[in-house]
Design a protein around this motif. Structure first.
Motif, PDB file in Angstrom:
ATOM      1  N   THR A  11      -2.640   0.144 -16.525  1.00  0.00           N
ATOM      2  CA  THR A  11      -2.836  -0.836 -15.466  1.00  0.00           C
ATOM      3  C   THR A  11      -3.572  -2.030 -16.061  1.00  0.00           C
ATOM      4  O   THR A  11      -4.619  -1.874 -16.686  1.00  0.00           O
ATOM      5  N   LEU A  13      -5.131  -5.609 -15.010  1.00  0.00           N
ATOM      6  CA  LEU A  13      -5.532  -6.519 -13.937  1.00  0.00           C
ATOM      7  C   LEU A  13      -5.178  -7.953 -14.305  1.00  0.00           C
ATOM      8  O   LEU A  13      -5.118  -8.309 -15.489  1.00  0.00           O
ATOM      9  N   SER A  14      -4.981  -8.763 -13.296  1.00  0.00           N
ATOM     10  CA  SER A  14      -4.675 -10.178 -13.508  1.00  0.00           C
ATOM     11  C   SER A  14      -5.931 -10.946 -13.883  1.00  0.00           C
ATOM     12  O   SER A  14      -7.034 -10.631 -13.420  1.00  0.00           O
ATOM     13  N   HIS A  16      -8.469 -14.083 -13.788  1.00  0.00           N
ATOM     14  CA  HIS A  16      -8.952 -14.971 -12.730  1.00  0.00           C
ATOM     15  C   HIS A  16      -9.670 -16.123 -13.428  1.00  0.00           C
ATOM     16  O   HIS A  16     -10.885 -16.080 -13.659  1.00  0.00           O
ATOM     17  N   GLN A  79      -8.639  -3.731  -6.701  1.00  0.00           N
ATOM     18  CA  GLN A  79      -7.723  -4.514  -7.537  1.00  0.00           C
ATOM     19  C   GLN A  79      -6.783  -3.615  -8.323  1.00  0.00           C
ATOM     20  O   GLN A  79      -5.594  -3.927  -8.471  1.00  0.00           O
ATOM     21  N   LEU A  80      -7.305  -2.522  -8.851  1.00  0.00           N
ATOM     22  CA  LEU A  80      -6.450  -1.590  -9.592  1.00  0.00           C
ATOM     23  C   LEU A  80      -5.338  -1.059  -8.698  1.00  0.00           C
ATOM     24  O   LEU A  80      -4.172  -1.011  -9.104  1.00  0.00           O
ATOM     25  N   ARG A  82      -4.081  -2.433  -6.032  1.00  0.00           N
ATOM     26  CA  ARG A  82      -3.119  -3.510  -5.762  1.00  0.00           C
ATOM     27  C   ARG A  82      -2.223  -3.780  -6.966  1.00  0.00           C
ATOM     28  O   ARG A  82      -1.132  -4.315  -6.819  1.00  0.00           O
ATOM     29  N   SER A  83      -2.692  -3.389  -8.144  1.00  0.00           N
ATOM     30  CA  SER A  83      -1.915  -3.593  -9.372  1.00  0.00           C
ATOM     31  C   SER A  83      -1.043  -2.386  -9.714  1.00  0.00           C
ATOM     32  O   SER A  83      -0.467  -2.323 -10.799  1.00  0.00           O
ATOM     33  N   GLY A  84      -0.977  -1.411  -8.809  1.00  0.00           N
ATOM     34  CA  GLY A  84      -0.085  -0.273  -8.999  1.00  0.00           C
ATOM     35  C   GLY A  84      -0.729   1.004  -9.490  1.00  0.00           C
ATOM     36  O   GLY A  84      -0.051   2.016  -9.651  1.00  0.00           O
ATOM     37  N   TRP A  85      -2.020   0.993  -9.716  1.00  0.00           N
ATOM     38  CA  TRP A  85      -2.720   2.181 -10.192  1.00  0.00           C
ATOM     39  C   TRP A  85      -2.718   3.235  -9.092  1.00  0.00           C
ATOM     40  O   TRP A  85      -2.970   2.937  -7.928  1.00  0.00           O
ATOM     41  N   HIS A  95      -7.597  -5.113 -22.691  1.00  0.00           N
ATOM     42  CA  HIS A  95      -7.110  -6.135 -21.758  1.00  0.00           C
ATOM     43  C   HIS A  95      -8.336  -6.723 -21.057  1.00  0.00           C
ATOM     44  O   HIS A  95      -8.946  -6.096 -20.187  1.00  0.00           O
ATOM     45  N   ASN A  98      -9.615  -6.273 -17.430  1.00  0.00           N
ATOM     46  CA  ASN A  98     -10.043  -4.926 -17.039  1.00  0.00           C
ATOM     47  C   ASN A  98     -11.517  -4.682 -17.338  1.00  0.00           C
ATOM     48  O   ASN A  98     -12.117  -3.754 -16.805  1.00  0.00           O
TER      49      ASN A  98
END
Length: 142
Positions: A11, A13-14, A16, A79-80, A82-85, A95, A98
């Motif tokens: 996973t 994260l985007s 910011h 957030q994780l 929402r990111s598919g985790w 990353h 993260n």
């Protein structure tokens, strides 16, 4: 015995950009107020909470460190997800976006230990290692 199930994908994260720039400015300013402003302005940005937690812990303010780390940890979990985790799988330290979540998890483990919450401290330390052993190693060596 070999696990035949594939591991979930990592996973990531985007980034910011605006919050990261604000955090860099707070680091330059070096005041608690500057870091608090980042957390207030970007409450979903775990790295801001992680910075507050680490500063508080270093200053011996364990209960505020615990509270800041727990806040950043929960915002990071949001957030994780929402990111598919799905509650497990790698969250790579390499990353950079993260790292705020992982730093919160590390300080939460240390602060929990300092207030006598041994079970929570152990769970958080194991969760950090499960996310990425490199995170646990990097943070422990600082």
């Amino acid at each position: 015995m070999q696990n035949l199930l594939p591991e979930p994908p990592a996973t990531l994260l985007s980034a910011h950009v605006e919050a990261e720039a604000a955090l860099a400015a707070a680091e330059e300013a070096g005041s608690d107020e500057a870091f608090a402003e980042v957390a207030a302005r970007f409450p979903t940005f775990s790295a801001g909470w992680a910075a507050l937690a680490a500063r508080s812990f270093a200053a011996g303010q364990i209960v505020p460190a615990y509270a800041y780390a727990r806040t950043g940890y929960h915002r990071g979990l949001d957030q994780l997800r929402r990111s598919g985790w799905k509650g497990h799988g790698p969250v790579p330290w390499s990353h950079e976006p993260n790292q705020g979540f992982l730093r919160c998890l590390y300080v939460l483990s240390r602060a929990a230990d300092a207030i006598g919450e041994a079970d929570e401290a152990a769970r958080c330390a194991q969760f950090l290692r499960d996310c990425d052993p490199a995170a646990a190693d990097a943070l422990a060596s600082n």
